[in-house]
Write a protein that holds these residues in place. Structure first.
Motif, PDB file in Angstrom:
ATOM      1  N   VAL A  20       5.257   9.505  20.393  1.00 33.42           N
ATOM      2  CA  VAL A  20       3.820   9.591  20.678  1.00 33.42           C
ATOM      3  C   VAL A  20       3.241   8.224  21.021  1.00 33.42           C
ATOM      4  N   PHE A  21       2.327   8.226  21.993  1.00 32.97           N
ATOM      5  CA  PHE A  21       1.516   7.044  22.297  1.00 32.97           C
ATOM      6  C   PHE A  21       0.077   7.392  21.956  1.00 32.97           C
ATOM      7  N   LEU A  22      -0.588   6.544  21.176  1.00 36.30           N
ATOM      8  CA  LEU A  22      -1.983   6.771  20.806  1.00 36.30           C
ATOM      9  C   LEU A  22      -2.903   5.925  21.679  1.00 36.30           C
ATOM     10  N   SER A  23      -3.832   6.586  22.370  1.00 35.90           N
ATOM     11  CA  SER A  23      -4.848   5.890  23.147  1.00 35.90           C
ATOM     12  C   SER A  23      -6.185   6.103  22.450  1.00 35.90           C
ATOM     13  N   PHE A  24      -6.883   5.027  22.122  1.00 41.63           N
ATOM     14  CA  PHE A  24      -8.120   5.152  21.348  1.00 41.63           C
ATOM     15  C   PHE A  24      -8.993   3.910  21.526  1.00 41.63           C
ATOM     16  N   GLY A  26     -10.656   1.150  19.699  1.00 41.31           N
ATOM     17  CA  GLY A  26     -10.476   0.562  18.387  1.00 41.31           C
ATOM     18  C   GLY A  26     -11.726   0.480  17.539  1.00 41.31           C
ATOM     19  N   ASP A  27     -12.839   0.053  18.138  1.00 39.99           N
ATOM     20  CA  ASP A  27     -14.076  -0.102  17.373  1.00 39.99           C
ATOM     21  C   ASP A  27     -14.575   1.218  16.810  1.00 39.99           C
ATOM     22  N   ASP A  28     -14.246   2.324  17.462  1.00 43.79           N
ATOM     23  CA  ASP A  28     -14.739   3.637  17.038  1.00 43.79           C
ATOM     24  C   ASP A  28     -13.878   4.283  15.955  1.00 43.79           C
ATOM     25  N   THR A  29     -12.567   4.206  16.103  1.00 44.38           N
ATOM     26  CA  THR A  29     -11.701   5.050  15.260  1.00 44.38           C
ATOM     27  C   THR A  29     -10.522   4.353  14.595  1.00 44.38           C
ATOM     28  N   CYS A  30     -10.296   3.073  14.878  1.00 39.70           N
ATOM     29  CA  CYS A  30      -9.083   2.418  14.394  1.00 39.70           C
ATOM     30  C   CYS A  30      -8.951   2.474  12.872  1.00 39.70           C
ATOM     31  N   LYS A  31     -10.063   2.274  12.159  1.00 42.25           N
ATOM     32  CA  LYS A  31     -10.008   2.232  10.698  1.00 42.25           C
ATOM     33  C   LYS A  31     -10.328   3.573  10.052  1.00 42.25           C
ATOM     34  N   THR A  32     -10.539   4.586  10.877  1.00 40.21           N
ATOM     35  CA  THR A  32     -10.886   5.895  10.322  1.00 40.21           C
ATOM     36  C   THR A  32      -9.902   6.950  10.815  1.00 40.21           C
ATOM     37  N   PHE A  33     -10.306   7.764  11.778  1.00 41.21           N
ATOM     38  CA  PHE A  33      -9.491   8.901  12.207  1.00 41.21           C
ATOM     39  C   PHE A  33      -8.117   8.479  12.716  1.00 41.21           C
TER      40      PHE A  33
END
Length: 218
Positions: A20-24, A26-33
């Motif tokens: 799997v490759f995760l695209s996200f 960072g400021d929105d979800t890196c420390k949460t979801f």
């Protein structure tokens, strides 16, 4: 015939370096979801590429990141309110959608705090982001062509079958998403996951901890 089919599946599996490759954003979800999802995948033995050290100070994506996208069997794209503010994320998505067509990569969109229609039609926060992108590149023909490519990639990704997070218990959503990813991995990967000792125990511990947080709020 069966052995020939298995050999073909094995060869296809060997061309993927990552499950799997995760695209996200960072400021929105890196420390949460995203961090909880990464743990859920890892605890199931799903080898996941997560670039959590990204700086996103420039527009261009490092060659090693492009290679990681190409070498991943599944791309999970976590759409959040500020995803489209990042040229980095948008270029990443364009590459992912190219790999879907060329390398038959599986792409699964995850709508974290946005509705699929916002991504598909670039409205609300996505409209604001694109207004800034278009203002930046208004006198640059190549730049405007790149922006159009971003729009096309967003619309195409949002039209794929995916997962809506808002209103759901996060631990349940992650469990089902991990199950979905696991079911899509090639046979060699699946048998590999089944042979790992203690996976179910670790997964249950992770999801038990998450169950105390029914909603994730940035």
């Amino acid at each position: 015939m069966a052995s020939s089919s298995y050999a073909s599946d094995s060869q296809n599996c060997h061309r993927w370096k990552y499950h799997v490759f995760l695209s996200f954003r960072g400021d929105d979800t890196c420390k949460t979801f995203t961090s909880h999802l990464y743990e859920g995948l890892k605890n199931r033995g799903i080898f996941t590429f997560q670039d959590d050290k990204r700086l996103e100070k420039g527009d261009s994506i490092p060659e090693e990141l492009l290679k990681a996208i190409e070498e991943s069997q599944v791309a999970l794209v976590i759409f959040s309110k500020n995803y489209a503010t990042s040229s980095w994320c948008l270029n990443e998505l364009v590459k992912i959608m190219e790999c879907k067509e060329v390398k038959k990569q599986i792409v699964i969109p995850v709508f974290y705090d946005v509705d699929p229609s916002e991504v598909r039609h670039q409205i609300k926060s996505f409209a604001e982001a694109f207004s800034k992108h278009e203002s930046r590149y208004k006198d640059d023909g190549d730049g405007m062509q790149m922006v159009q490519g971003w729009r096309t990639a967003l619309s195409a990704a949002a039209n794929l079958s995916g997962w809506n997070v808002p209103g759901r218990i996060v631990s349940e959503c992650i469990r089902e998403l991990v199950d979905d990813v696991s079911s899509k991995l090639c046979k060699t990967s699946s048998s590999y996951l089944q042979d790992i000792v203690g996976i179910e125990h670790h997964e249950e511990a992770t999801l038990a901890a998450l169950s105390h947080k029914p909603r994730v709020i940035d």
